[in-house]
Design a protein around this motif. Structure first.
Motif, mmCIF file in Angstrom:
data_model
loop_
_atom_site.group_PDB
_atom_site.id
_atom_site.type_symbol
_atom_site.label_atom_id
_atom_site.label_comp_id
_atom_site.label_asym_id
_atom_site.label_seq_id
_atom_site.Cartn_x
_atom_site.Cartn_y
_atom_site.Cartn_z
ATOM 1 N N THR A 163 60.308 -67.167 2.888
ATOM 2 C CA THR A 163 60.189 -68.609 2.688
ATOM 3 C C THR A 163 60.199 -68.889 1.196
ATOM 4 N N THR A 164 61.145 -69.633 0.737
ATOM 5 C CA THR A 164 61.267 -69.870 -0.694
ATOM 6 C C THR A 164 60.287 -70.943 -1.139
ATOM 7 N N PRO A 165 59.787 -70.929 -2.410
ATOM 8 C CA PRO A 165 60.283 -70.048 -3.441
ATOM 9 C C PRO A 165 59.631 -68.675 -3.493
ATOM 10 N N GLY A 166 58.477 -68.487 -2.860
ATOM 11 C CA GLY A 166 57.821 -67.189 -2.999
ATOM 12 C C GLY A 166 57.001 -67.140 -4.269
ATOM 13 N N LYS A 167 55.990 -66.292 -4.304
ATOM 14 C CA LYS A 167 55.183 -66.120 -5.498
ATOM 15 C C LYS A 167 55.227 -64.672 -5.952
ATOM 16 N N ALA A 168 55.130 -64.493 -7.245
ATOM 17 C CA ALA A 168 55.164 -63.152 -7.812
ATOM 18 C C ALA A 168 53.814 -62.464 -7.651
ATOM 19 N N ALA A 169 53.863 -61.188 -7.286
ATOM 20 C CA ALA A 169 52.641 -60.394 -7.281
ATOM 21 C C ALA A 169 52.162 -60.209 -8.721
ATOM 22 N N SER A 170 50.870 -60.137 -8.902
ATOM 23 C CA SER A 170 50.309 -59.890 -10.226
ATOM 24 C C SER A 170 49.422 -58.656 -10.157
ATOM 25 N N GLU A 171 49.217 -58.044 -11.308
ATOM 26 C CA GLU A 171 48.374 -56.847 -11.399
ATOM 27 C C GLU A 171 47.449 -57.004 -12.601
ATOM 28 N N LEU A 172 46.170 -56.979 -12.354
ATOM 29 C CA LEU A 172 45.195 -57.166 -13.419
ATOM 30 C C LEU A 172 44.426 -55.872 -13.638
ATOM 31 N N ALA A 173 44.354 -55.441 -14.873
ATOM 32 C CA ALA A 173 43.642 -54.212 -15.233
ATOM 33 C C ALA A 173 42.474 -54.547 -16.158
ATOM 34 N N LEU A 174 41.323 -53.970 -15.879
ATOM 35 C CA LEU A 174 40.161 -54.073 -16.765
ATOM 36 C C LEU A 174 39.853 -52.662 -17.223
ATOM 37 N N TYR A 175 40.047 -52.390 -18.513
ATOM 38 C CA TYR A 175 39.977 -51.029 -19.031
ATOM 39 C C TYR A 175 38.539 -50.587 -19.338
ATOM 40 N N ILE A 176 38.390 -49.303 -19.627
ATOM 41 C CA ILE A 176 37.084 -48.718 -19.955
ATOM 42 C C ILE A 176 36.491 -49.435 -21.167
ATOM 43 N N PRO A 177 35.257 -49.915 -21.074
ATOM 44 C CA PRO A 177 34.646 -50.608 -22.215
ATOM 45 C C PRO A 177 34.125 -49.620 -23.261
ATOM 46 N N SER A 178 33.916 -50.132 -24.448
ATOM 47 C CA SER A 178 33.268 -49.351 -25.508
ATOM 48 C C SER A 178 32.224 -50.248 -26.142
ATOM 49 N N TRP A 179 31.267 -49.672 -26.840
ATOM 50 C CA TRP A 179 30.282 -50.545 -27.480
ATOM 51 C C TRP A 179 30.621 -50.756 -28.945
ATOM 52 N N SER A 180 30.481 -51.989 -29.371
ATOM 53 C CA SER A 180 30.837 -52.361 -30.733
ATOM 54 C C SER A 180 29.612 -52.634 -31.589
ATOM 55 N N GLY A 181 28.432 -52.441 -31.039
ATOM 56 C CA GLY A 181 27.174 -52.640 -31.756
ATOM 57 C C GLY A 181 26.035 -52.301 -30.813
ATOM 58 N N PRO A 182 24.813 -52.365 -31.267
ATOM 59 C CA PRO A 182 23.680 -52.039 -30.409
ATOM 60 C C PRO A 182 23.662 -52.897 -29.140
ATOM 61 N N GLY A 183 23.876 -52.247 -28.011
ATOM 62 C CA GLY A 183 23.813 -52.930 -26.720
ATOM 63 C C GLY A 183 24.959 -53.878 -26.434
ATOM 64 N N VAL A 184 25.993 -53.880 -27.268
ATOM 65 C CA VAL A 184 27.107 -54.805 -27.072
ATOM 66 C C VAL A 184 28.345 -54.043 -26.583
ATOM 67 N N LEU A 185 28.860 -54.435 -25.416
ATOM 68 C CA LEU A 185 30.057 -53.822 -24.849
ATOM 69 C C LEU A 185 31.290 -54.641 -25.210
#
Length: 443
Positions: free
Chosen positions: A341-363
């Motif tokens: 059935t047109t128009p159709g929607k595009a699949a999306s892919e969302l990635a959330l990567y490994i966090p790192s800390w940039s200060g005391p207790g801050v991710l």
């Protein structure tokens, strides 16, 4: 104590936690052993699909319900429908003939012998004549059948010698049935030739060898409704080429994806451009007069994903839907019909990567939103955090993506234990939603 990240892999690794929505139109299994061509009969609301393996033409309604199986058609290959939709012609390379089939009774009414060893593999209708591509490897050529004479007469050898390595595939202009375009589906690079067939002789009007510099394995070709352009689907280049019919000069492109395999153009000019894709979108949709896709379809993703077959697209006469013929990659997989059935929607892919800390207790987090259909910079990503022991997630400030789909944010988690961060894209008019989560050790 600073939080430490655990069990949080990026989306590109097997251990990723990714929620991706995909468009998977319902599939109807067809009684086909093999597949060559699809013709849409808008007058009777039918689809005709040729099966070379069984020597048959399968007739279905627009939902894929089988109405009839016409057998005894050796090697049934390309099909052609008369303008009044009364007769379907089928090229029969296994019988050195072209068959005429009634679109109402589904019976073969006539067989036209084309000559021993000709093996016609494509056929088109032009006025009172049929034109067909024929010949084995190293001996391709074009023939005609004059239906206006008391006894239909066959004429072979319309093309210049040594022009066609194999039987050319023929296509007739919807705006002028005196214009026929031929392309080569076996061998590469391929020539494209425009013929004027009004007088009963195929007079060459334009010839282009190897459009784009390397046009490999031509799978499909379609005219625009006005007949001024043709659109090619070939293994390369990695887009759908547009050529001007008059002289085969470049006339632009539809930027789809690698390995184009099919193209169909609706009566209003809308384009469905299909590709051979295991992990990406399979069909790209273009509104009339535009070259930017407004939606895509993805049948599934992965090694066993159904693949769009060459020449496997067709439009409903009112341009409300597209028919797609697909088959999974493994041997013996069934052939299916999907109604898009047109128009159709595009699949999306969302990635959330490994966090790192940039200060005391801050991710510090980063992620990326991707789609075969480009996303605009500024697209919003919602962020939430489920604290250790909490029953309900806390909404964090939303973020937006840049031109590459990348987003970043920081947060200071609280408590002790595992905290779960989730990024969510809600989708929009052109894209399906998706999301990704990652878990970190807090405390």
């Amino acid at each position: 104590m600073a939080p430490s990240a655990v069990a949080a892999e990026p989306v590109d690794s097997p251990g990723a936690s990714v929620l991706t929505a995909t468009a998977q139109p319902k599939a109807v299994t067809l009684p086909l052993k093999d597949y060559d061509d699809l013709v849409v009969d808008g007058t009777h609301g039918k689809l005709f699909l040729s099966d070379p393996g069984r020597g048959a033409v399968v007739v279905t309604d627009f939902q894929g319900k089988v109405l009839q199986q016409i057998t005894g058609l050796p090697g049934a290959a390309k099909l052609a429908l008369t303008p009044d939709a009364t007769t379907l012609y089928a090229a029969l390379p296994g019988a050195d003939a072209v068959a005429a089939i009634s679109t109402t009774t589904h019976r073969v009414t006539t067989r036209y012998a084309t000559g021993a060893g000709t093996g016609p593999s494509s056929v088109v209708v032009s006025g009172k004549r049929l034109w067909f591509g024929y010949g084995g490897l190293g001996a391709g050529n074009i023939g005609s059948i004059d239906l206006a004479t008391a006894k239909p007469t066959v004429k072979l050898g319309h093309a210049a010698l040594n022009l066609w390595y194999s039987a050319p595939s023929l296509h007739v202009s919807p705006a002028d049935d005196g214009t026929v375009v031929a392309g080569q589906e076996i061998g590469s690079p391929t020539p494209i030739v425009v013929y004027d067939v009004r007088t009963g002789t195929a007079r060459q009007k334009a010839h282009r060898w190897n459009p784009s510099g390397y046009t490999d394995t031509l799978s499909d070709l379609a005219f625009t409704p006005d007949g001024k352009n043709i659109v090619l689907a070939s293994g390369s280049p990695y887009y759908h080429q547009v050529l001007r019919t008059a002289d085969l000069a470049d006339a632009g492109q539809y930027p789809s994806a690698p390995y184009p395999t099919s193209v169909a153009i609706a009566s209003d000019g809308a384009v469905a451009a299909g590709v051979d894709s295991v992990y990406g979108s399979d069909v790209f949709m273009y509104k009339p007069g535009t070259r930017v896709s407004h939606g895509v379809f993805e049948f599934a993703s992965g090694a066993s994903s159904p693949l769009l077959l060459p020449g496997g697209l067709g439009w409903a006469p009112d341009a409300s839907r597209v028919f797609a013929v697909t088959q999974e990659g493994h041997e013996g997989a069934p052939i299916s019909l999907r109604v898009l059935t047109t128009p159709g929607k595009a699949a999306s892919e969302l990635a959330l990567y490994i966090p790192s800390w940039s200060g005391p207790g801050v991710l510090s987090f980063s992620g990326r939103l991707r789609s075969d259909l480009p996303l605009k910079a500024g697209t919003v990503i919602r962020i939430s955090r489920l604290d250790p022991g909490a029953a309900k997630a806390t909404a964090l400030p939303s973020v937006t993506i840049d031109g590459e789909g990348v987003f970043t944010f920081t947060d200071r988690p609280v408590g002790q234990g595992h905290a779960t961060y989730t990024a969510t894209f809600d989708g929009d008019a052109l894209h399906l939603p998706s999301g990704s989560s990652t878990e970190v050790q807090v405390g």
